[in-house]
Design an enzyme around this catalytic site. Structure first.
Site, PDB file in Angstrom:
ATOM      1  N   ASP A  33       0.848  -1.197   0.000  1.00 46.36           N
ATOM      2  CA  ASP A  33       0.000   0.000   0.000  1.00 46.36           C
ATOM      3  C   ASP A  33       0.881   1.243   0.000  1.00 46.36           C
ATOM      4  O   ASP A  33       1.890   1.303   0.702  1.00 46.36           O
ATOM      5  CB  ASP A  33      -0.922  -0.006   1.228  1.00 46.36           C
ATOM      6  N   ILE A  34       0.474   2.239  -0.794  1.00 42.98           N
ATOM      7  CA  ILE A  34       1.287   3.452  -0.935  1.00 42.98           C
ATOM      8  C   ILE A  34       1.275   4.289   0.348  1.00 42.98           C
ATOM      9  O   ILE A  34       2.199   5.065   0.598  1.00 42.98           O
ATOM     10  CB  ILE A  34       0.796   4.275  -2.157  1.00 42.98           C
ATOM     11  N   ASN A  91     -12.792  -3.392   2.438  1.00 44.55           N
ATOM     12  CA  ASN A  91     -13.767  -2.304   2.466  1.00 44.55           C
ATOM     13  C   ASN A  91     -14.662  -2.422   1.238  1.00 44.55           C
ATOM     14  O   ASN A  91     -14.155  -2.591   0.115  1.00 44.55           O
ATOM     15  CB  ASN A  91     -13.048  -0.953   2.476  1.00 44.55           C
ATOM     16  N   GLU A  99     -12.528   3.107  -1.305  1.00 44.19           N
ATOM     17  CA  GLU A  99     -12.100   4.254  -2.117  1.00 44.19           C
ATOM     18  C   GLU A  99     -11.757   3.850  -3.540  1.00 44.19           C
ATOM     19  O   GLU A  99     -12.012   4.614  -4.472  1.00 44.19           O
ATOM     20  CB  GLU A  99     -10.902   4.939  -1.453  1.00 44.19           C
ATOM     21  N   VAL A 100     -11.154   2.694  -3.710  1.00 41.15           N
ATOM     22  CA  VAL A 100     -10.762   2.265  -5.064  1.00 41.15           C
ATOM     23  C   VAL A 100     -11.738   1.186  -5.534  1.00 41.15           C
ATOM     24  O   VAL A 100     -11.860   0.135  -4.900  1.00 41.15           O
ATOM     25  CB  VAL A 100      -9.311   1.727  -5.074  1.00 41.15           C
ATOM     26  N   HIS A 104     -10.249  -5.430  -3.554  1.00 42.54           N
ATOM     27  CA  HIS A 104      -8.928  -5.616  -2.943  1.00 42.54           C
ATOM     28  C   HIS A 104      -9.093  -6.020  -1.492  1.00 42.54           C
ATOM     29  O   HIS A 104     -10.044  -5.619  -0.823  1.00 42.54           O
ATOM     30  CB  HIS A 104      -8.072  -4.350  -3.045  1.00 42.54           C
TER      31      HIS A 104
HETATM   32  P1  5GP Z   1      -9.854   1.303   0.215  1.00 36.96           P
HETATM   33  O1  5GP Z   1     -10.264   2.453   1.101  1.00 36.96           O
HETATM   34  O2  5GP Z   1     -10.459   1.410  -1.172  1.00 36.96           O
HETATM   35  O3  5GP Z   1     -10.103  -0.018   0.867  1.00 36.96           O
HETATM   36  O4  5GP Z   1      -8.279   1.374   0.110  1.00 36.96           O
HETATM   37  C1  5GP Z   1      -7.581   1.772  -1.024  1.00 36.96           C
HETATM   38  C2  5GP Z   1      -6.107   1.717  -0.676  1.00 36.96           C
HETATM   39  O5  5GP Z   1      -5.380   1.896  -1.847  1.00 36.96           O
HETATM   40  C3  5GP Z   1      -5.644   2.778   0.331  1.00 36.96           C
HETATM   41  O6  5GP Z   1      -5.079   2.140   1.472  1.00 36.96           O
HETATM   42  C4  5GP Z   1      -4.593   3.573  -0.460  1.00 36.96           C
HETATM   43  O7  5GP Z   1      -3.492   3.970   0.324  1.00 36.96           O
HETATM   44  C5  5GP Z   1      -4.202   2.602  -1.550  1.00 36.96           C
HETATM   45  N1  5GP Z   1      -3.754   3.231  -2.791  1.00 36.96           N
HETATM   46  C6  5GP Z   1      -4.387   4.219  -3.464  1.00 36.96           C
HETATM   47  N2  5GP Z   1      -3.709   4.545  -4.579  1.00 36.96           N
HETATM   48  C7  5GP Z   1      -2.621   3.728  -4.603  1.00 36.96           C
HETATM   49  C8  5GP Z   1      -1.538   3.582  -5.524  1.00 36.96           C
HETATM   50  O8  5GP Z   1      -1.414   4.263  -6.537  1.00 36.96           O
HETATM   51  N3  5GP Z   1      -0.604   2.635  -5.232  1.00 36.96           N
HETATM   52  C9  5GP Z   1      -0.694   1.847  -4.107  1.00 36.96           C
HETATM   53  N4  5GP Z   1       0.278   0.952  -3.921  1.00 36.96           N
HETATM   54  N5  5GP Z   1      -1.705   1.966  -3.223  1.00 36.96           N
HETATM   55  C10 5GP Z   1      -2.660   2.889  -3.474  1.00 36.96           C
END
Ligand code: 5GP
Length: 120
Positions: A33-34, A91, A99-100, A104
């Site tokens: 994760d970034i 999530n 968010e994405v 995942h």
């Molecule tokens: P969500 O809230 O959708 O479960 O989590 C999305 C995750 O994706 C977050 O923890 C965020 O830090 C991670 N993320 C978003 N953009 C990128 C990216 O470009 N590269 C990586 N490695 N992680 C990302």
């Protein structure tokens, strides 16, 4: 919800954005994760176009579903957190604060993680 082929994880899968890969097979990619929220924070994604856990559970093949579970166990072993323990988070949708919009699973570990939820 229709799958958005321009979401950030789709772009990572196409190689348009770099990532720090920790595991890959025919069905799965896993990368750091970034914005890590624990000492170990890995994202495990299917290579197929699935919006969420809900979508994946409804439409993915048995091979894809099995591959996710096998990958998570292997990554935990490889990252040396299988014995100490870890948390899986998927999530999902609005209340899940996803968010994405590409399915995942977060693997979080490497340290004690405290209680399961902190509600707003
Ligand atoms: P969500 O809230 O959708 O479960 O989590 C999305 C995750 O994706 C977050 O923890 C965020 O830090 C991670 N993320 C978003 N953009 C990128 C990216 O470009 N590269 C990586 N490695 N992680 C990302």
């Amino acid at each position: 919800m229709a799958y958005d082929p321009n979401n950030i994880f789709a772009r990572i899968l196409r190689g348009e954005i770099p990532n720090s890969t920790v595991y890959e097979d025919a069905h799965v990619l896993a990368f750091k994760d970034i914005r890590p929220q624990a000492k170990v924070h890995v994202l495990v994604i299917p290579k197929g176009a699935y919006v969420s856990a809900q979508d994946f559970g409804a439409r993915a093949s048995e091979a894809e579903i099995a591959a996710m579970a096998r990958a998570i166990s292997k990554i935990a072993q490889d990252m040396d957190i299988a014995e100490s323990g870890y948390r899986l988070i998927a999530n999902t949708g609005g209340h899940g604060h996803q968010e994405v919009p590409h399915y995942h699973v977060h693997i979080l570990g490497g340290q004690p993680l405290g209680r399961m939820l902190s509600l707003p």
